[in-house]
Design a protein around this motif. Structure first.
Motif, mmCIF file in Angstrom:
data_model
loop_
_atom_site.group_PDB
_atom_site.id
_atom_site.type_symbol
_atom_site.label_atom_id
_atom_site.label_comp_id
_atom_site.label_asym_id
_atom_site.label_seq_id
_atom_site.Cartn_x
_atom_site.Cartn_y
_atom_site.Cartn_z
ATOM 1 N N SER A 20 0.830 -1.214 0.000
ATOM 2 C CA SER A 20 0.000 0.000 0.000
ATOM 3 C C SER A 20 0.858 1.255 0.000
ATOM 4 C CB SER A 20 -0.917 0.010 1.219
ATOM 5 O OG SER A 20 -1.746 -1.110 1.233
ATOM 6 N N ALA A 21 1.923 1.251 0.792
ATOM 7 C CA ALA A 21 2.806 2.422 0.857
ATOM 8 C C ALA A 21 3.508 2.660 -0.479
ATOM 9 C CB ALA A 21 3.830 2.237 1.974
ATOM 10 N N ILE A 22 3.952 1.596 -1.128
ATOM 11 C CA ILE A 22 4.617 1.744 -2.425
ATOM 12 C C ILE A 22 3.629 2.265 -3.469
ATOM 13 C CG2 ILE A 22 5.736 0.483 -4.304
ATOM 14 C CD1 ILE A 22 6.856 -1.403 -2.106
ATOM 15 N N PHE A 23 2.392 1.779 -3.424
ATOM 16 C CA PHE A 23 1.382 2.257 -4.374
ATOM 17 C C PHE A 23 1.100 3.743 -4.163
ATOM 18 C CE2 PHE A 23 -3.125 2.937 -5.474
ATOM 19 C CZ PHE A 23 -3.018 2.749 -6.839
ATOM 20 N N LEU A 24 0.962 4.160 -2.911
ATOM 21 C CA LEU A 24 0.720 5.582 -2.637
ATOM 22 C C LEU A 24 1.904 6.429 -3.072
ATOM 23 C CD1 LEU A 24 -1.088 5.473 0.814
ATOM 24 C CD2 LEU A 24 -2.049 6.065 -1.421
ATOM 25 N N LEU A 25 3.111 5.947 -2.832
ATOM 26 C CA LEU A 25 4.296 6.661 -3.280
ATOM 27 C C LEU A 25 4.337 6.738 -4.803
ATOM 28 C CD1 LEU A 25 7.010 7.973 -2.423
ATOM 29 C CD2 LEU A 25 8.017 5.712 -2.690
ATOM 30 N N PHE A 34 9.977 5.364 -11.139
ATOM 31 C CA PHE A 34 11.006 4.574 -10.465
ATOM 32 C C PHE A 34 10.566 4.048 -9.111
ATOM 33 C CE2 PHE A 34 13.010 7.815 -13.142
ATOM 34 C CZ PHE A 34 13.479 6.971 -14.128
ATOM 35 N N SER A 35 9.500 4.579 -8.547
ATOM 36 C CA SER A 35 9.041 4.069 -7.259
ATOM 37 C C SER A 35 8.416 2.686 -7.395
ATOM 38 C CB SER A 35 8.069 5.052 -6.607
ATOM 39 O OG SER A 35 6.980 5.294 -7.454
ATOM 40 N N SER A 36 7.981 2.311 -8.589
ATOM 41 C CA SER A 36 7.455 0.964 -8.795
ATOM 42 C C SER A 36 8.546 -0.093 -8.664
ATOM 43 C CB SER A 36 6.811 0.842 -10.171
ATOM 44 O OG SER A 36 5.663 1.632 -10.239
ATOM 45 N N ALA A 37 9.781 0.298 -8.775
ATOM 46 C CA ALA A 37 10.883 -0.653 -8.591
ATOM 47 C C ALA A 37 10.958 -1.142 -7.153
ATOM 48 C CB ALA A 37 12.200 -0.018 -9.006
ATOM 49 N N LEU A 38 10.304 -0.447 -6.237
ATOM 50 C CA LEU A 38 10.281 -0.891 -4.845
ATOM 51 C C LEU A 38 9.430 -2.140 -4.643
ATOM 52 C CD1 LEU A 38 10.013 2.554 -3.061
ATOM 53 C CD2 LEU A 38 12.006 1.077 -3.227
ATOM 54 N N TYR A 39 8.683 -2.528 -5.654
ATOM 55 C CA TYR A 39 7.939 -3.786 -5.578
ATOM 56 C C TYR A 39 8.883 -4.993 -5.617
ATOM 57 C CZ TYR A 39 3.504 -1.352 -6.267
ATOM 58 O OH TYR A 39 2.409 -0.538 -6.129
ATOM 59 N N VAL A 40 10.075 -4.819 -6.144
ATOM 60 C CA VAL A 40 11.027 -5.934 -6.246
ATOM 61 C C VAL A 40 11.399 -6.485 -4.864
ATOM 62 C CG1 VAL A 40 13.360 -6.563 -6.986
ATOM 63 C CG2 VAL A 40 11.875 -5.258 -8.510
ATOM 64 N N VAL A 64 -0.422 -5.437 -11.210
ATOM 65 C CA VAL A 64 -1.642 -4.647 -11.354
ATOM 66 C C VAL A 64 -1.481 -3.266 -10.723
ATOM 67 C CG1 VAL A 64 -4.077 -4.518 -10.654
ATOM 68 C CG2 VAL A 64 -3.152 -6.642 -11.573
ATOM 69 N N LEU A 65 -0.849 -3.201 -9.545
ATOM 70 C CA LEU A 65 -0.636 -1.908 -8.891
ATOM 71 C C LEU A 65 0.298 -1.013 -9.706
ATOM 72 C CD1 LEU A 65 -0.361 -2.872 -5.108
ATOM 73 C CD2 LEU A 65 -2.266 -1.743 -6.286
ATOM 74 N N THR A 66 1.252 -1.599 -10.395
ATOM 75 C CA THR A 66 2.135 -0.810 -11.251
ATOM 76 C C THR A 66 1.362 -0.191 -12.402
ATOM 77 O OG1 THR A 66 4.025 -2.221 -10.696
ATOM 78 C CG2 THR A 66 4.207 -0.900 -12.687
ATOM 79 N N ILE A 67 0.495 -0.974 -13.025
ATOM 80 C CA ILE A 67 -0.326 -0.442 -14.110
ATOM 81 C C ILE A 67 -1.285 0.615 -13.576
ATOM 82 C CG2 ILE A 67 -2.104 -1.019 -15.817
ATOM 83 C CD1 ILE A 67 -0.680 -3.711 -16.152
ATOM 84 N N ALA A 68 -1.905 0.360 -12.426
ATOM 85 C CA ALA A 68 -2.826 1.336 -11.843
ATOM 86 C C ALA A 68 -2.098 2.624 -11.483
ATOM 87 C CB ALA A 68 -3.506 0.748 -10.613
ATOM 88 N N GLY A 69 -0.885 2.501 -10.957
ATOM 89 C CA GLY A 69 -0.101 3.690 -10.649
ATOM 90 C C GLY A 69 0.259 4.479 -11.889
ATOM 91 N N PHE A 70 0.528 3.770 -12.969
ATOM 92 C CA PHE A 70 0.821 4.439 -14.243
ATOM 93 C C PHE A 70 -0.389 5.221 -14.731
ATOM 94 C CE2 PHE A 70 0.703 4.225 -18.934
ATOM 95 C CZ PHE A 70 1.844 4.964 -19.230
ATOM 96 N N VAL A 71 -1.554 4.623 -14.646
ATOM 97 C CA VAL A 71 -2.773 5.275 -15.116
ATOM 98 C C VAL A 71 -3.156 6.444 -14.205
ATOM 99 C CG1 VAL A 71 -5.255 4.934 -15.476
ATOM 100 C CG2 VAL A 71 -3.631 3.219 -16.283
#
Length: 108
Positions: A20-25, A34-40, A64-71
């Protein structure tokens, strides 16, 4: 069973909170692509918490959260993320999930 019985209970709480924190970031922060790289590290942490199926589900959620964050972060206030950047980030998430899934299956 998806949850690893040997996993510390605190990790069962930390894992969804981190996602949740990574998605909000990702949607609110200025470093959106680049914050989506924190999912790794989160996917790698899921090896300790979940079985192989749980690791695959965690990777799917991160995908899915990466795509949602992109949108959701496509507005004028942030730098535009190109579609190629999104594909590279998604490739990293998929590759990390595949490697983590193989490790989780091997540890079973």
């Amino acid at each position: 069973m998806i949850i690893n019985e040997r996993a510390p209970s605190i990790l069962l709480l930390i894992t969804p909170l981190c996602a949740s924190a990574i998605f909000l970031l990702d949607i609110l922060g200025p470093m959106s692509p680049f914050s989506s790289a924190l999912y790794v590290p989160l996917i790698l942490l899921s090896i300790l918490v979940f079985s192989a199926a749980g690791v695959a589900y965690t990777g799917l959620v991160c995908f899915v959260l990466t795509i949602a964050g992109f949108v959701l972060s496509r507005n004028d206030g942030f730098d535009r993320v190109s579609f190629l950047d999104l594909l590279m980030i998604l490739a990293v998430v998929v590759i990390t999930t595949a490697v983590s899934w193989a490790i989780a299956r091997r540890n079973r």
